[in-house]
Design an enzyme around this catalytic site. Structure first.
Site, PDB file in Angstrom:
ATOM      1  N   ASP A  86       0.885  -1.166   0.000  1.00  0.00           N
ATOM      2  CA  ASP A  86       0.000   0.000   0.000  1.00  0.00           C
ATOM      3  C   ASP A  86       0.922   1.215   0.000  1.00  0.00           C
ATOM      4  O   ASP A  86       1.781   1.339   0.888  1.00  0.00           O
ATOM      5  CB  ASP A  86      -0.854   0.036   1.265  1.00  0.00           C
ATOM      6  CG  ASP A  86      -2.004  -0.958   1.240  1.00  0.00           C
ATOM      7  OD1 ASP A  86      -2.038  -1.817   0.340  1.00  0.00           O
ATOM      8  OD2 ASP A  86      -2.855  -0.889   2.146  1.00  0.00           O
ATOM      9  N   HIS A 142       4.481  -7.602  -0.115  1.00  0.00           N
ATOM     10  CA  HIS A 142       4.064  -8.827  -0.792  1.00  0.00           C
ATOM     11  C   HIS A 142       4.779  -8.944  -2.142  1.00  0.00           C
ATOM     12  O   HIS A 142       5.236  -7.950  -2.702  1.00  0.00           O
ATOM     13  CB  HIS A 142       2.551  -8.824  -0.986  1.00  0.00           C
ATOM     14  CG  HIS A 142       1.783  -8.774   0.303  1.00  0.00           C
ATOM     15  ND1 HIS A 142       1.047  -9.836   0.782  1.00  0.00           N
ATOM     16  CD2 HIS A 142       1.659  -7.788   1.245  1.00  0.00           C
ATOM     17  CE1 HIS A 142       0.500  -9.505   1.943  1.00  0.00           C
ATOM     18  NE2 HIS A 142       0.856  -8.267   2.247  1.00  0.00           N
ATOM     19  N   SER A 226       8.227   3.653   4.852  1.00  0.00           N
ATOM     20  CA  SER A 226       9.465   3.638   4.078  1.00  0.00           C
ATOM     21  C   SER A 226       9.163   3.659   2.592  1.00  0.00           C
ATOM     22  O   SER A 226       8.142   4.183   2.169  1.00  0.00           O
ATOM     23  CB  SER A 226      10.304   2.419   4.454  1.00  0.00           C
ATOM     24  OG  SER A 226      11.617   2.578   3.977  1.00  0.00           O
TER      25      SER A 226
END
EC number: 4.1.1.65
Length: 259
Positions: A86, A142, A226
């Site tokens: 995200d 992911h 990050s």
């Protein structure tokens, strides 16, 4: 003047001691009293969290929260590449002949980012994405494709901010920050997933074991907001026409197509 002042303030605060203190506080039970205000300030979507807010006992637990099953459906077309995080797509484009990418009008060397000109060579004339995670985002990473892990290595020590100010005025954070690089191969082509540590907290924890990655499968998490940089070997990737920068994106949403 503004650049000099920004860098001075960062150098004064970005210390190993301050990093350890911040990390220790975030993992302590004393940080729990900040959780409700943190969730409110950053508009955390509590409906999609695996647990209710009261079940997180430290800020660290909230930072690395998991989501409910099905909260991030993964594009199931076998030819697509999906977002690993995200994030906000801050920049995207072609990697230049001199192995540079342009981020916020500033050149960055992928040879520096990956540690050598040899490591960067396959990506010259390929494609890149800069995906920025703020403190409000879900922090688990992911796999964007299914493939085999060819190599995995770490570089850098200190970490500077990777937000817009950091990219514009910082000391080349995409090249210099602590980073963990995973190179994945599929169909004879490769891509690099560069996970870049944020200011103060360098922690990037791997959760995947083995050499095989499956698209959408969790592989790691950040302990704080990050950046992830995706680098595609030349001729391996075509971006989806709907994708632009800047724009928000979620895990499992289509970035483009694997050739």
């Amino acid at each position: 003047m503004r650049k000099w002042l920004y860098r001075l303030l960062i150098e004064l605060t970005n210390h190993s001691l301050s990093s350890k203190l911040l990390a220790s506080f975030a993992k302590s039970r004393f940080s729990a009293w900040l959780i409700p205000s943190y969730a409110k300030i950053y508009h955390i979507n509590q409906e999609e969290m695996e647990k209710s807010l009261k079940n997180y006992k430290t800020l660290q637990q909230l930072f690395v929260r998991r989501l409910k099953a099905g909260a991030r459906p993964v594009d199931d077309d076998e030819c697509t590449v999906v977002s690993p995080v995200d994030a906000v797509i801050e920049e995207m484009g072609i990697i230049r002949e001199n192995s540079e990418i342009i981020v916020k009008g500033k050149p960055y060397s992928i040879a520096e980012m990956l540690g050598s000109a040899e490591a960067a060579q396959p990506y010259v004339n390929g494609f890149f994405f800069i995906l920025y995670l703020s403190p409000s985002h879900y922090h688990r990473i992911h796999s964007p494709i299914s493939g085999m892990i060819e190599r995995q290595w770490t570089l850098g020590r200190k970490s500077y901010p990777v937000n817009r100010l950091g990219l514009k005025y910082g000391k080349r954070p995409l090249e210099k920050n602590y980073r963990l690089i995973t190179e994945v191969k599929a169909g004879g082509k490769r891509m690099a997933i560069v996970k870049i540590g944020a200011m103060f907290v360098n922690s990037i924890e791997l959760t995947h074991t083995g050499e095989q990655l499956v698209k959408g499968e969790e592989m790691a998490y950040f302990s704080f907001g990050s950046t992830v940089v995706l680098l595609f070997e030349r001729g391996s990737f075509a971006p989806d026409p709907r994708i632009a920068a800047p724009m928000p994106i979620k895990v499992g949403e289509r970035l483009g197509y694997w050739r």
